[in-house]
Write a protein that holds these residues in place. Sequence first.
Motif, short mmCIF file in Angstrom:
data_model
loop_
_atom_site.label_atom_id
_atom_site.label_comp_id
_atom_site.label_asym_id
_atom_site.label_seq_id
_atom_site.Cartn_x
_atom_site.Cartn_y
_atom_site.Cartn_z
N TRP A 11 0.58 -0.89 0.35
CA TRP A 11 0.32 0.27 -0.04
C TRP A 11 0.71 0.92 0.28
N ASP A 39 -2.42 -1.35 -4.07
CA ASP A 39 -3.40 -0.50 -2.89
C ASP A 39 -3.49 0.66 -2.20
N SER A 40 -3.78 1.95 -2.79
CA SER A 40 -4.11 3.13 -2.25
C SER A 40 -2.47 4.00 -2.70
#
Length: 88
Positions: A11, A39-40
């Motif tokens: 992330w 992610d993100s």
Amino acid sequence: AKLSNLAISGWSAGALGAQAWSDALLTTFPAEQQEVIPDSYIGLFPDGTQGPVLKETWPVCDGGFLQGFMSNALIASCEAETITMQEW
């Protein structure tokens, strides 16, 4: 022995690492089911900065382990500092 499952995730900035290493890891450790979960990470670079960052800050063109998973065209793009995260 082949793995049954392999998941690679990260992330924020780790999402970039997950993407950068995914081809090498998925090839080196084959599995029946493989997943990459970045992610993100917003993925915005100012124009003209991805190539220099990939070449100088994360030296991906230096002949290290990941270079064995890069095509000649991608290595040339890296050396020219025109490589992008999307193509890497």
